[in-house]
Motif scaffolding. Structure first.
Motif, PDB file in Angstrom:
ATOM      1  N   TYR A 184       0.835  -1.193   0.000  1.00  0.00           N
ATOM      2  CA  TYR A 184       0.000   0.000   0.000  1.00  0.00           C
ATOM      3  C   TYR A 184       0.872   1.246   0.000  1.00  0.00           C
ATOM      4  N   LEU A 185       1.920   1.235   0.812  1.00  0.00           N
ATOM      5  CA  LEU A 185       2.815   2.387   0.874  1.00  0.00           C
ATOM      6  C   LEU A 185       3.447   2.658  -0.487  1.00  0.00           C
ATOM      7  N   MET A 186       3.855   1.599  -1.192  1.00  0.00           N
ATOM      8  CA  MET A 186       4.463   1.794  -2.508  1.00  0.00           C
ATOM      9  C   MET A 186       3.460   2.414  -3.485  1.00  0.00           C
ATOM     10  N   ARG A 187       2.199   2.011  -3.405  1.00  0.00           N
ATOM     11  CA  ARG A 187       1.163   2.605  -4.251  1.00  0.00           C
ATOM     12  C   ARG A 187       0.974   4.076  -3.901  1.00  0.00           C
ATOM     13  N   VAL A 188       0.998   4.382  -2.617  1.00  0.00           N
ATOM     14  CA  VAL A 188       0.863   5.774  -2.185  1.00  0.00           C
ATOM     15  C   VAL A 188       1.994   6.618  -2.758  1.00  0.00           C
ATOM     16  N   LEU A 189       3.224   6.091  -2.724  1.00  0.00           N
ATOM     17  CA  LEU A 189       4.381   6.824  -3.245  1.00  0.00           C
ATOM     18  C   LEU A 189       4.265   7.044  -4.742  1.00  0.00           C
ATOM     19  N   GLU A 190       3.604   6.113  -5.437  1.00  0.00           N
ATOM     20  CA  GLU A 190       3.391   6.287  -6.878  1.00  0.00           C
ATOM     21  C   GLU A 190       2.408   7.420  -7.158  1.00  0.00           C
ATOM     22  N   ILE A 191       1.462   7.624  -6.244  1.00  0.00           N
ATOM     23  CA  ILE A 191       0.480   8.695  -6.414  1.00  0.00           C
ATOM     24  C   ILE A 191       1.141  10.056  -6.240  1.00  0.00           C
ATOM     25  N   GLY A 192       2.041  10.160  -5.278  1.00  0.00           N
ATOM     26  CA  GLY A 192       2.713  11.435  -5.062  1.00  0.00           C
ATOM     27  C   GLY A 192       3.595  11.426  -3.837  1.00  0.00           C
ATOM     28  N   ALA A 193       4.428  12.464  -3.740  1.00  0.00           N
ATOM     29  CA  ALA A 193       5.371  12.578  -2.623  1.00  0.00           C
ATOM     30  C   ALA A 193       5.096  13.807  -1.777  1.00  0.00           C
TER      31      ALA A 193
ATOM     32  N   THR B  61      21.548  16.185   9.393  1.00  0.00           N
ATOM     33  CA  THR B  61      20.547  16.397   8.341  1.00  0.00           C
ATOM     34  C   THR B  61      21.180  17.010   7.100  1.00  0.00           C
ATOM     35  N   ALA B  62      22.029  18.009   7.300  1.00  0.00           N
ATOM     36  CA  ALA B  62      22.727  18.647   6.181  1.00  0.00           C
ATOM     37  C   ALA B  62      23.596  17.637   5.445  1.00  0.00           C
ATOM     38  N   SER B  63      24.258  16.765   6.208  1.00  0.00           N
ATOM     39  CA  SER B  63      25.101  15.731   5.600  1.00  0.00           C
ATOM     40  C   SER B  63      24.261  14.750   4.781  1.00  0.00           C
ATOM     41  N   ILE B  64      23.100  14.390   5.326  1.00  0.00           N
ATOM     42  CA  ILE B  64      22.197  13.484   4.616  1.00  0.00           C
ATOM     43  C   ILE B  64      21.774  14.104   3.283  1.00  0.00           C
ATOM     44  N   PHE B  65      21.358  15.365   3.305  1.00  0.00           N
ATOM     45  CA  PHE B  65      20.930  16.039   2.082  1.00  0.00           C
ATOM     46  C   PHE B  65      22.056  16.065   1.046  1.00  0.00           C
ATOM     47  N   THR B  66      23.275  16.333   1.510  1.00  0.00           N
ATOM     48  CA  THR B  66      24.421  16.394   0.597  1.00  0.00           C
ATOM     49  C   THR B  66      24.707  15.027  -0.017  1.00  0.00           C
ATOM     50  N   LYS B  67      24.753  13.997   0.815  1.00  0.00           N
ATOM     51  CA  LYS B  67      25.063  12.649   0.323  1.00  0.00           C
ATOM     52  C   LYS B  67      24.001  12.111  -0.630  1.00  0.00           C
ATOM     53  N   LEU B  68      22.746  12.532  -0.416  1.00  0.00           N
ATOM     54  CA  LEU B  68      21.666  12.077  -1.290  1.00  0.00           C
ATOM     55  C   LEU B  68      21.510  12.972  -2.519  1.00  0.00           C
TER      56      LEU B  68
ATOM     57  N   MET C 264      13.063  23.473   2.959  1.00  0.00           N
ATOM     58  CA  MET C 264      13.539  22.478   3.921  1.00  0.00           C
ATOM     59  C   MET C 264      12.604  21.275   4.008  1.00  0.00           C
ATOM     60  N   HIS C 265      11.281  21.536   4.137  1.00  0.00           N
ATOM     61  CA  HIS C 265      10.366  20.409   4.308  1.00  0.00           C
ATOM     62  C   HIS C 265      10.368  19.533   3.068  1.00  0.00           C
ATOM     63  N   HIS C 266      10.569  20.134   1.873  1.00  0.00           N
ATOM     64  CA  HIS C 266      10.573  19.346   0.647  1.00  0.00           C
ATOM     65  C   HIS C 266      11.821  18.476   0.573  1.00  0.00           C
ATOM     66  N   ARG C 267      12.949  18.989   1.042  1.00  0.00           N
ATOM     67  CA  ARG C 267      14.170  18.188   1.056  1.00  0.00           C
ATOM     68  C   ARG C 267      14.021  17.021   2.031  1.00  0.00           C
TER      69      ARG C 267
ATOM     70  N   LEU D 261      12.011  14.399   0.202  1.00  0.00           N
ATOM     71  CA  LEU D 261      12.843  13.693  -0.778  1.00  0.00           C
ATOM     72  C   LEU D 261      13.788  12.710  -0.094  1.00  0.00           C
ATOM     73  N   ALA D 262      14.337  13.098   1.053  1.00  0.00           N
ATOM     74  CA  ALA D 262      15.234  12.216   1.794  1.00  0.00           C
ATOM     75  C   ALA D 262      14.494  10.978   2.289  1.00  0.00           C
ATOM     76  N   VAL D 263      13.293  11.191   2.815  1.00  0.00           N
ATOM     77  CA  VAL D 263      12.487  10.068   3.299  1.00  0.00           C
ATOM     78  C   VAL D 263      12.138   9.130   2.145  1.00  0.00           C
ATOM     79  N   LEU D 264      11.810   9.695   0.991  1.00  0.00           N
ATOM     80  CA  LEU D 264      11.483   8.858  -0.170  1.00  0.00           C
ATOM     81  C   LEU D 264      12.681   8.008  -0.590  1.00  0.00           C
ATOM     82  N   ALA D 265      13.857   8.614  -0.584  1.00  0.00           N
ATOM     83  CA  ALA D 265      15.063   7.856  -0.927  1.00  0.00           C
ATOM     84  C   ALA D 265      15.259   6.697   0.038  1.00  0.00           C
TER      85      ALA D 265
END
Length: 221
Positions: A89-98, A187-194, A202-205, A208-212
């Protein structure tokens, strides 16, 4: 906010109405199937549509209806509810949008504070994931070597896992017994590595990090 509900269980449906009204929201429609909800969204301004995943017109009708709503009205937030924390279900939700979307357990939103917080985060543009699933991710098999997540340190993965559960930096700091500044550094390191773009909010990044994180984890529903 203006909320529309599609839930085929009459008792839970009426309970949601009471919770939403107690939180100060306006319920602009309350129906038992996806087609009726589509009609409401097509004619009314709806800030968030709340849908049962398993409802008419098909077994997983809530997901199908959510896809149609996102195509019809991209600005309408979506909250999908289920009795079970299912990975597929979660994968279907991610297909609908992020963005402006959530997947929560029914039992978890059966309280004014949790439901109100979930809706606030969705209207703010976030993706809200049931913490049970986020916790399952960290217990999943080892991260694939070719995944960007594999470049994160164990502590950075801890921060990202808590981020996926919906915690803000201060709550993450408390959970990990570190300062908020240390969390900000991770958090800054995570954003850079990804490789997440610096020009995003900020909230959008964070989304995106959670989606990755979600997409790199091999979990079974």
């Amino acid at each position: 906010m203006r909320v529309a509900i599609a839930e085929d269980g009459a008792l839970f449906r009426e309970g949601l109405v009471l919770l939403l009204q107690a939180a100060g929201h306006e319920v602009v429609g309350c129906v038992g199937d996806g087609d009726s909800l589509l009609g409401i969204v097509a004619t009314e301004k709806v800030d968030v549509a709340v849908l049962d995943i398993r409802m008419p017109p098909e077994p997983d009708g809530g997901l199908t209806t959510a896809e149609k709503i996102r195509a019809l009205s991209p600005e309408t937030g979506l909250l999908l509810l289920s009795h079970y924390a299912e990975t597929h279900y979660l994968m279907r939700v991610l297909e609908i949008g992020a963005e402006r979307i959530g997947y929560r357990l029914k039992e978890r939103v059966a309280g004014v504070q949790v439901l109100a917080d979930t809706l606030d985060r969705i209207t703010a543009g976030e993706i809200v994931i049931e913490p049970t699933l986020a916790k399952r991710l960290v217990e999943a098999p080892a991260r694939r070597a070719d995944s960007p997540i594999s470049s994160l340190t164990d502590r950075e993965v801890d921060v990202l896992r808590l981020m996926a559960e919906g915690h803000a930096n201060n709550a993450i700091a408390k959970e990990l017994f570190v300062s908020a500044k240390v969390v900000e550094k991770h958090t800054a390191s995570i954003f850079t590595k990804l490789g997440l773009p610096r020009d995003q909010a900020m909230h959008h990044r964070r989304v995106l990090a959670v989606l990755a994180y979600l997409r790199s984890s091999r979990i079974e529903g």
